[in-house]
Enzyme design. Structure first.
Site, PDB file in Angstrom:
ATOM      1  N   SER A   1      97.365 -30.099 -49.607  1.00  0.00           N
ATOM      2  CA  SER A   1      97.732 -30.327 -48.209  1.00  0.00           C
ATOM      3  C   SER A   1      97.228 -31.684 -47.752  1.00  0.00           C
ATOM      4  CB  SER A   1      97.123 -29.244 -47.328  1.00  0.00           C
ATOM      5  OG  SER A   1      97.316 -29.596 -45.972  1.00  0.00           O
TER       6      SER A   1
ATOM      7  N   HIS B   1     102.061 -30.877 -49.871  1.00  0.00           N
ATOM      8  CA  HIS B   1     102.179 -29.830 -48.845  1.00  0.00           C
ATOM      9  C   HIS B   1     101.826 -30.440 -47.494  1.00  0.00           C
ATOM     10  CE1 HIS B   1     102.395 -25.722 -47.371  1.00  0.00           C
ATOM     11  NE2 HIS B   1     101.302 -25.957 -46.671  1.00  0.00           N
TER      12      HIS B   1
ATOM     13  N   ASP C   1     101.411 -29.896 -43.490  1.00  0.00           N
ATOM     14  CA  ASP C   1     101.207 -28.911 -42.434  1.00  0.00           C
ATOM     15  C   ASP C   1     101.497 -29.519 -41.068  1.00  0.00           C
ATOM     16  OD1 ASP C   1     100.279 -26.541 -43.866  1.00  0.00           O
ATOM     17  OD2 ASP C   1      98.581 -27.782 -44.468  1.00  0.00           O
TER      18      ASP C   1
ATOM     19  N   MET D   1     101.658 -28.912 -37.154  1.00  0.00           N
ATOM     20  CA  MET D   1     101.122 -27.986 -36.139  1.00  0.00           C
ATOM     21  C   MET D   1     101.405 -28.534 -34.749  1.00  0.00           C
ATOM     22  SD  MET D   1      97.381 -27.449 -37.777  1.00  0.00           S
ATOM     23  CE  MET D   1      97.136 -26.820 -39.428  1.00  0.00           C
TER      24      MET D   1
ATOM     25  N   HIS E   1     105.627 -27.419 -44.098  1.00  0.00           N
ATOM     26  CA  HIS E   1     105.279 -26.105 -43.537  1.00  0.00           C
ATOM     27  C   HIS E   1     105.208 -26.241 -42.021  1.00  0.00           C
ATOM     28  CE1 HIS E   1     101.741 -22.967 -43.216  1.00  0.00           C
ATOM     29  NE2 HIS E   1     102.806 -22.575 -42.566  1.00  0.00           N
TER      30      HIS E   1
ATOM     31  N   MET F   1     104.384 -25.067 -38.566  1.00  0.00           N
ATOM     32  CA  MET F   1     103.615 -24.109 -37.759  1.00  0.00           C
ATOM     33  C   MET F   1     103.879 -24.465 -36.303  1.00  0.00           C
ATOM     34  SD  MET F   1     100.095 -23.946 -39.900  1.00  0.00           S
ATOM     35  CE  MET F   1     100.344 -25.333 -40.973  1.00  0.00           C
TER      36      MET F   1
ATOM     37  N   MET G   1     100.198 -16.780 -46.106  1.00  0.00           N
ATOM     38  CA  MET G   1      98.995 -17.380 -45.528  1.00  0.00           C
ATOM     39  C   MET G   1      97.790 -16.547 -45.978  1.00  0.00           C
ATOM     40  SD  MET G   1      99.847 -20.111 -43.839  1.00  0.00           S
ATOM     41  CE  MET G   1      98.120 -20.439 -43.526  1.00  0.00           C
TER      42      MET G   1
ATOM     43  N   ASP H   1      98.580 -20.190 -49.259  1.00  0.00           N
ATOM     44  CA  ASP H   1      98.108 -21.304 -48.426  1.00  0.00           C
ATOM     45  C   ASP H   1      96.830 -20.938 -47.667  1.00  0.00           C
ATOM     46  OD1 ASP H   1      97.877 -23.511 -46.824  1.00  0.00           O
ATOM     47  OD2 ASP H   1      99.866 -23.361 -45.917  1.00  0.00           O
TER      48      ASP H   1
HETATM   49 ZN    ZN Z   1     100.455 -25.020 -45.055  1.00  0.00          ZN
END
Ligand code: ZN
Length: 196
Positions: A8, A33, A35, A37, A66, A68, A137, A175
């Site tokens: 990540s 990866h 993330d 958010m 990913h 979120m 997760m 993850d």
């Molecule tokens: Zn992730």
């Protein structure tokens, strides 16, 4: 089944992002990866499309994005334009998950679904055939550096069984809180159930 690590970029040093991207390029990691958010779906805010566009210029491996975020469908197009190769959306964030998965695939990229620690694998029964990846997760999303939740092993076994029945090409991604010990046990969880 192919097996690889997707580090990540949340753990990257953003003051010299180029250096960390190059390190992953040179490593045996399979994917980047990423993330994303939004401070609403999860408590934290990370980064968005402009940073991913920069990463894409330097990355020599696929970008696994990913999301979120709430209402992820609004951003599929832009994330695909800046270079996402795989977009994963949260089961918990999509009211019309089948539509969301189809929208990602229509952009010519791969689609994945993410389950939070409390969300049952059985809820994927009617979507498993349509996805390229399921991400479990193993911590509650929102922060790096949390402790791996033990119940994840059980979910990996259940997911493996479902995938073997309905979509053997689907990948399993775990993850959060991964170290060499629980990575090994996660792999064993898949084999154990397969033997039953
Ligand atoms: Zn992730």
């Amino acid at each position: 089944m192919k097996k690889f690590v997707a580090p990540s970029l949340l753990s990257a040093n953003f003051a010299c992002l180029e250096k960390d991207i190059e390190m992953i390029n040179q490593s045996q990691a399979g994917w980047f990866h990423i993330d994303v958010m939004d401070g609403v779906f999860v408590p934290n805010i990370s980064f968005g499309p402009p940073v991913i566009k920069f990463i894409k210029k330097l990355a020599k491996k696929p970008l696994d994005v990913h999301l979120m975020i709430v209402e992820p469908d609004r951003y599929f197009q832009v994330f695909s334009e800046v270079g996402a190769d795989i977009i994963t959306v949260h089961y918990e964030a999509c009211t019309h998950l089948h539509r969301s998965v189809a929208a990602i695939k229509n952009l010519g990229i791969q689609a994945g679904v993410v389950l939070n620690p409390h969300t049952s694998v059985s809820l994927l029964e009617n979507i498993i055939k349509d996805v390229d990846l399921v991400l479990l997760m193993s911590v509650n999303p929102g922060y790096g550096g949390q402790k791996f939740i033990e119940n994840t092993y059980r979910k990996i076994s259940q997911l493996k069984e479902m995938i073997e029945l309905h979509n053997p090409d689907c990948l399993i991604e775990i993850d959060g809180g991964i170290d060499t010990e629980n990575a090994k046990r996660s792999e064993e969880s898949q084999k154990l159930r397969a033997k039953v």
